[in-house]
Design a protein around this motif. Structure first.
Motif, PDB file in Angstrom:
ATOM      1  N   ASN A   1       0.880  -1.163   0.000  1.00 19.71           N
ATOM      2  CA  ASN A   1       0.000   0.000   0.000  1.00 19.71           C
ATOM      3  C   ASN A   1       0.917   1.212   0.000  1.00 19.71           C
ATOM      4  N   VAL A   2       1.182   1.767  -1.192  1.00 17.79           N
ATOM      5  CA  VAL A   2       2.182   2.826  -1.320  1.00 17.79           C
ATOM      6  C   VAL A   2       1.789   4.094  -0.564  1.00 17.79           C
ATOM      7  N   PRO A   3       0.542   4.586  -0.661  1.00 19.32           N
ATOM      8  CA  PRO A   3       0.198   5.805   0.072  1.00 19.32           C
ATOM      9  C   PRO A   3       0.389   5.692   1.581  1.00 19.32           C
ATOM     10  N   SER A   4       0.208   4.465   2.113  1.00 13.06           N
ATOM     11  CA  SER A   4       0.353   4.267   3.562  1.00 13.06           C
ATOM     12  C   SER A   4       1.725   3.732   3.945  1.00 13.06           C
ATOM     13  N   ASP A   5       2.650   3.632   2.963  1.00 13.19           N
ATOM     14  CA  ASP A   5       4.021   3.168   3.223  1.00 13.19           C
ATOM     15  C   ASP A   5       4.046   1.773   3.842  1.00 13.19           C
ATOM     16  N   ILE A   6       3.197   0.884   3.314  1.00 11.47           N
ATOM     17  CA  ILE A   6       3.161  -0.508   3.771  1.00 11.47           C
ATOM     18  C   ILE A   6       3.726  -1.390   2.666  1.00 11.47           C
ATOM     19  N   CYS A   7       4.736  -2.165   3.007  1.00 11.28           N
ATOM     20  CA  CYS A   7       5.334  -3.083   2.039  1.00 11.28           C
ATOM     21  C   CYS A   7       5.600  -4.408   2.746  1.00 11.28           C
ATOM     22  N   LEU A   8       4.767  -5.401   2.450  1.00 12.50           N
ATOM     23  CA  LEU A   8       4.856  -6.704   3.103  1.00 12.50           C
ATOM     24  C   LEU A   8       5.226  -7.767   2.078  1.00 12.50           C
ATOM     25  N   GLY A   9       6.397  -8.338   2.228  1.00 12.90           N
ATOM     26  CA  GLY A   9       6.787  -9.476   1.414  1.00 12.90           C
ATOM     27  C   GLY A   9       7.320  -9.144   0.050  1.00 12.90           C
ATOM     28  N   ILE A  10       7.345  -7.881  -0.332  1.00 14.56           N
ATOM     29  CA  ILE A  10       7.797  -7.483  -1.668  1.00 14.56           C
ATOM     30  C   ILE A  10       9.138  -6.786  -1.536  1.00 14.56           C
ATOM     31  N   ASP A  11      10.115  -7.267  -2.264  1.00 13.26           N
ATOM     32  CA  ASP A  11      11.455  -6.686  -2.185  1.00 13.26           C
ATOM     33  C   ASP A  11      11.641  -5.636  -3.271  1.00 13.26           C
ATOM     34  N   ALA A  12      10.859  -4.578  -3.188  1.00 10.27           N
ATOM     35  CA  ALA A  12      10.966  -3.506  -4.175  1.00 10.27           C
ATOM     36  C   ALA A  12      10.333  -2.252  -3.603  1.00 10.27           C
ATOM     37  N   SER A  13      10.715  -1.133  -4.134  1.00 11.80           N
ATOM     38  CA  SER A  13      10.094   0.132  -3.767  1.00 11.80           C
ATOM     39  C   SER A  13       9.496   0.737  -5.019  1.00 11.80           C
ATOM     40  N   TYR A  14       8.343   1.390  -4.870  1.00 12.39           N
ATOM     41  CA  TYR A  14       7.603   1.874  -6.015  1.00 12.39           C
ATOM     42  C   TYR A  14       7.319   3.360  -5.886  1.00 12.39           C
ATOM     43  N   GLY A  15       7.294   4.022  -7.056  1.00 19.30           N
ATOM     44  CA  GLY A  15       6.826   5.387  -7.077  1.00 19.30           C
ATOM     45  C   GLY A  15       5.321   5.415  -6.902  1.00 19.30           C
ATOM     46  N   GLU A  16       4.809   6.435  -6.235  1.00 22.44           N
ATOM     47  CA  GLU A  16       3.382   6.494  -5.941  1.00 22.44           C
ATOM     48  C   GLU A  16       2.606   6.987  -7.149  1.00 22.44           C
ATOM     49  N   GLY A  17       1.483   6.318  -7.430  1.00 24.81           N
ATOM     50  CA  GLY A  17       0.632   6.697  -8.541  1.00 24.81           C
ATOM     51  C   GLY A  17      -0.738   6.088  -8.387  1.00 24.81           C
ATOM     52  N   GLY A  18      -1.474   5.998  -9.481  1.00 24.72           N
ATOM     53  CA  GLY A  18      -2.863   5.584  -9.407  1.00 24.72           C
ATOM     54  C   GLY A  18      -3.158   4.179  -9.867  1.00 24.72           C
ATOM     55  N   LEU A  19      -2.131   3.382 -10.155  1.00 22.62           N
ATOM     56  CA  LEU A  19      -2.329   2.026 -10.643  1.00 22.62           C
ATOM     57  C   LEU A  19      -2.314   1.035  -9.486  1.00 22.62           C
ATOM     58  N   SER A  20      -3.407   0.273  -9.330  1.00 20.92           N
ATOM     59  CA  SER A  20      -3.461  -0.802  -8.336  1.00 20.92           C
ATOM     60  C   SER A  20      -3.499  -2.142  -9.052  1.00 20.92           C
ATOM     61  N   VAL A  21      -2.887  -3.155  -8.431  1.00 15.03           N
ATOM     62  CA  VAL A  21      -2.720  -4.466  -9.057  1.00 15.03           C
ATOM     63  C   VAL A  21      -3.179  -5.559  -8.101  1.00 15.03           C
ATOM     64  N   ILE A  22      -3.980  -6.492  -8.615  1.00 16.05           N
ATOM     65  CA  ILE A  22      -4.268  -7.746  -7.911  1.00 16.05           C
ATOM     66  C   ILE A  22      -3.773  -8.858  -8.816  1.00 16.05           C
ATOM     67  N   SER A  23      -2.931  -9.724  -8.288  1.00 13.97           N
ATOM     68  CA  SER A  23      -2.277 -10.710  -9.151  1.00 13.97           C
ATOM     69  C   SER A  23      -2.264 -12.091  -8.523  1.00 13.97           C
ATOM     70  N   GLN A  24      -2.534 -13.104  -9.357  1.00 11.88           N
ATOM     71  CA  GLN A  24      -2.372 -14.479  -8.903  1.00 11.88           C
ATOM     72  C   GLN A  24      -0.914 -14.891  -8.896  1.00 11.88           C
TER      73      GLN A  24
END
Length: 716
Positions: free
Chosen positions: A143-166
């Motif tokens: 959750n980029v706006p809330s600065d939550i990163c669980l289990g993902i080894d990457a940092s992202y620029g904030e924007g409007g694209l949300s992803v749900i992935s299998q």
């Protein structure tokens, strides 16, 4: 589906938690429990972080470690589980006692390795305590706006694209792709895995209400509750774009089947059409996701498919026109008034018909803005593509010699400022395809920042318009499309409910079912002897079609079981005996129920209509042109049941051979209203009789004022 608390409040606490417990937290810097704790503690996350480990006392990174989730004195919204698989049920039970809203279960070792029993235990515990969870065996959640990163080894620029992935890894790659794209960033990433608990459709309301999400992208290999997803997606897409990338598209889904319909229904073909029916924009490639997202979120809607092309070179104009038409767009004529205005602006242009060749050079670069306005004001035009060298002035290091003086660059900047104002003024999209995107000029940056999509390929720019058209049409017609509520089947035919599984109805039985739903079928009689055949022939008093009737012989022509143009008593007798003999030779164990006799009808335009039960999206209807060649042409479309009149017309419009129905090659123009009614009636039949696994009406003869089903097959 179980009776559980599906409230938005619980899912919101999971996806935007104000407090997070890390079950399996560790002081070992090489373990996931340490990495997750460190990332949250050292980030700008405003919520509370609670490391949990029953075997550890003290602090990790200055944060007190708790022996269990239930021992934490404050409310916990989310528990992130990184323990071994065997400990996860205990953690979830403990979290339930603490009224935790949700869990992200990173831990692996469940159904993906054959351990269904432990996964089912997780579901039981979650049901009992009303916990919603992602996983197990998921990459994690961001959750980029809330600065939550669980289990993902990457940092992202904030924007409007949300992803749900299998696929956690592929979803992470989508996040990385947003970092590389101009004016794009990530809002959320959710790894959903195998949907053991939370399903795709249950997450859609959160993202529909989330202010930071401009569009939602899904990577799907197969949904466990596709029908529920369709109902929710239909609502979602009326508010925001929903983009779907389907995995496993090639060589999958083709089945050994009783009907033409089932053999044509590859998974990707079906779901692309049915998801599109719900307003979802499907893309064929990972590389298409970000370009389509940029178009759908930056540009205004597209009221039609008529696009003007503005460039400074004839070859570019030709390539652009080809690309747009291949993506379903039109390149229409401009009005005389528009061409007169352009002639005043570009007196030396070799072509001021669409596509226009402006021959703009450095000293006239500012004219792009004025020309764009003239084109957008044309009532024949719904959108504008600017392509070629636009944006090249003031760019160095390209290897192309262009004027680099300040005046040319400044003139181009002036045009860019005007171009960014035009889409909102005229409510028409502008898309730019520029040769110079790798070395971005100030003019191109102004366009991007002003929500004018800029691409470096003809394909991406054309795809942008195609996606805008599809989404705009879906939003405009949302109230006319299916609600995907197929009903309970309570109104179905009792005879179909009583039949055994796997039953293939004989042709006369299938036609009888069709007649119950007022579907027009060719006249027929079933006869069981040569004498009965002669009697029936005398009643019809026309040339006859005679077909063998056997539940084991579905493709009658291959078995020598069809005779056409039969006339006269002797011919009828001989044909009856020949058809039976051919069938017995084709399959010595086949049950021969008799021969079906019908009067020969005037040949009309042949179409096929079918239905199957798709594993992902449920009952669907198919439509296509081709008759006996349908499996060669594969020119078919699909629609989810129940079909509306709009859905049926959209299926008809969607085939490549639509011109055949409109009178091409001296064929009569068919009665499209009758064809629409037939598709809707078949949809009703399938909706009310869910035991129909396959249905095949092939061929259907279509005429100028009617139609008739010539052959029919139904499998239960």
């Amino acid at each position: 589906m179980d009776e559980r608390d599906y409230s938005a409040e619980r899912i919101e606490r999971l996806l935007d938690p104000q407090s997070i417990a890390i079950a399996g937290a560790s002081a070992d810097e090489n373990k996931r429990g340490y990495i997750a704790t460190k990332r949250l503690v050292e980030s700008e996350y405003d919520g509370e972080v609670y490391p949990v480990n029953p075997s550890y006392e003290g602090e990790i990174l200055g944060t007190e470690v708790h022996p269990s989730v239930s021992s934490i004195p404050d409310r916990v919204d989310l528990v992130y589980v990184v323990t071994p698989a065997g400990a996860v049920p205990t953690v979830l039970e403990d979290a339930g006692e603490a009224d935790v809203a949700g869990a992200v279960i990173f831990s692996a070792g469940f159904s993906e390795v054959g351990n269904e029993e432990t996964e089912e235990e997780l579901i039981r515990i979650a049901n009992e305590h009303d916990i919603r969870f992602l996983g197990p065996n998921v990459m994690g959640m961001v959750n980029v706006p809330s600065d939550i990163c669980l289990g993902i080894d990457a940092s992202y620029g904030e924007g409007g694209l949300s992803v749900i992935s299998q696929s956690g890894n592929l979803g992470m790659n989508l996040g990385v792709a947003t970092n590389k794209a101009h004016s794009t960033g990530l809002s959320h990433f959710v790894s959903i895995g195998n949907e053991a608990d939370l399903k795709f459709h249950e997450l859609l309301p959160y993202f529909a209400a989330d202010d930071s999400t401009e569009a939602l992208v899904l990577y799907v290999e197969g949904m466990s509750e596709g029908r529920a997803f369709l109902e929710e997606a239909r609502r979602f897409t009326q508010e925001k774009p929903l983009i779907l990338l389907k995995g496993g598209r090639t060589g999958a889904g083709k089945s050994s089947a009783e009907s033409h319909t089932a053999s044509l229904a590859g998974d990707a073909d079906v779901v692309a059409d049915v998801y599109s029916q719900a307003g979802v924009v499907t893309v064929d490639s990972f590389d298409d996701v970000v370009p389509v997202y940029q178009a759908l979120t930056d540009a205004p809607t597209l009221s039609g498919r008529n696009i003007a092309i503005m460039t400074e070179a004839g070859g570019v104009a030709t390539i652009t026109a080809d690309s747009l038409v291949e993506h379903g767009m039109n390149v229409p004529e401009l009005t005389e008034e528009t061409q007169e205005k352009l002639a005043e602006l570009f007196p030396y242009s070799p072509n001021l018909e669409n596509p226009i060749d402006t021959m703009v050079t450095g000293d006239t670069a500012s004219l792009h803005g004025e020309a764009a306005e003239i084109l957008l004001s044309d009532p024949n035009i719904d959108g504008l593509m600017i392509c070629g060298g636009y944006g090249g002035y003031g760019v160095g290091g390209t290897g192309i010699e262009l004027p680099m003086d300040d005046a040319s660059a400044q003139a181009q900047i002036e045009s860019a400022r005007r171009i960014t104002e035009l889409p909102s003024e005229y409510d028409k999209p502008v898309v730019i395809k520029s040769t110079f995107t790798p070395e971005e000029s100030e003019a191109l940056a102004i366009c991007r920042d002003g929500n004018v999509p800029v691409y470096d390929s003809f394909r991406d720019a054309s795809l942008a318009f195609q996606s805008l058209a599809e989404y705009s049409e879906a939003v405009e017609s949302a109230d006319e499309r299916s609600d995907f509520n197929a009903g309970s089947g309570a109104d179905g035919l009792e005879t179909l409910e009583e039949a055994a599984d796997g039953t293939v109805l004989a042709e006369h039985e299938a036609k009888g079912v069709l007649e119950e739903y007022d579907i027009p079928v060719a006249p027929y009689e079933l006869v069981s002897s040569a004498e009965e055949a002669v009697e029936a022939a005398n009643r019809f008093d026309e040339e006859l079609a005679m077909k063998i009737v056997s539940p084991q012989i579905q493709h009658k022509t291959e078995a020598g079981g069809v005779a056409l143009g039969v006339s006269g008593e002797s011919d009828v007798r001989d044909t009856y005996e020949e058809l039976v003999a051919n069938a017995e030779a084709y399959d010595s164990e086949a049950t021969i129920d008799g021969v079906l006799i019908s009067p020969m009808l005037e040949e009309g335009v042949e179409v096929i209509i079918g239905a199957i039960q798709d594993e992902e999206v449920g009952p669907v209807v198919m439509f296509g042109v081709g008759g006996i060649f349908v499996e060669v042409l594969e020119d078919v479309t699909f629609g989810g049941v129940p079909l509306t009149e709009h859905d049926a017309r959209r299926m008809i419009e969607g085939i490549d051979g639509k011109e055949i129905l409109e009178g091409a090659r001296d064929n009569p123009e068919i009665d499209e209203d009758a064809l629409v009614d037939l598709l809707v009636d078949v949809s009703e039949l399938v909706a009310e009789n869910p035991r129909i696994s396959e249905l095949d009406l092939n061929p259907v003869f279509c005429y100028e004022d009617s139609l008739s089903v010539i052959d029919a097959s139904i499998t239960l």
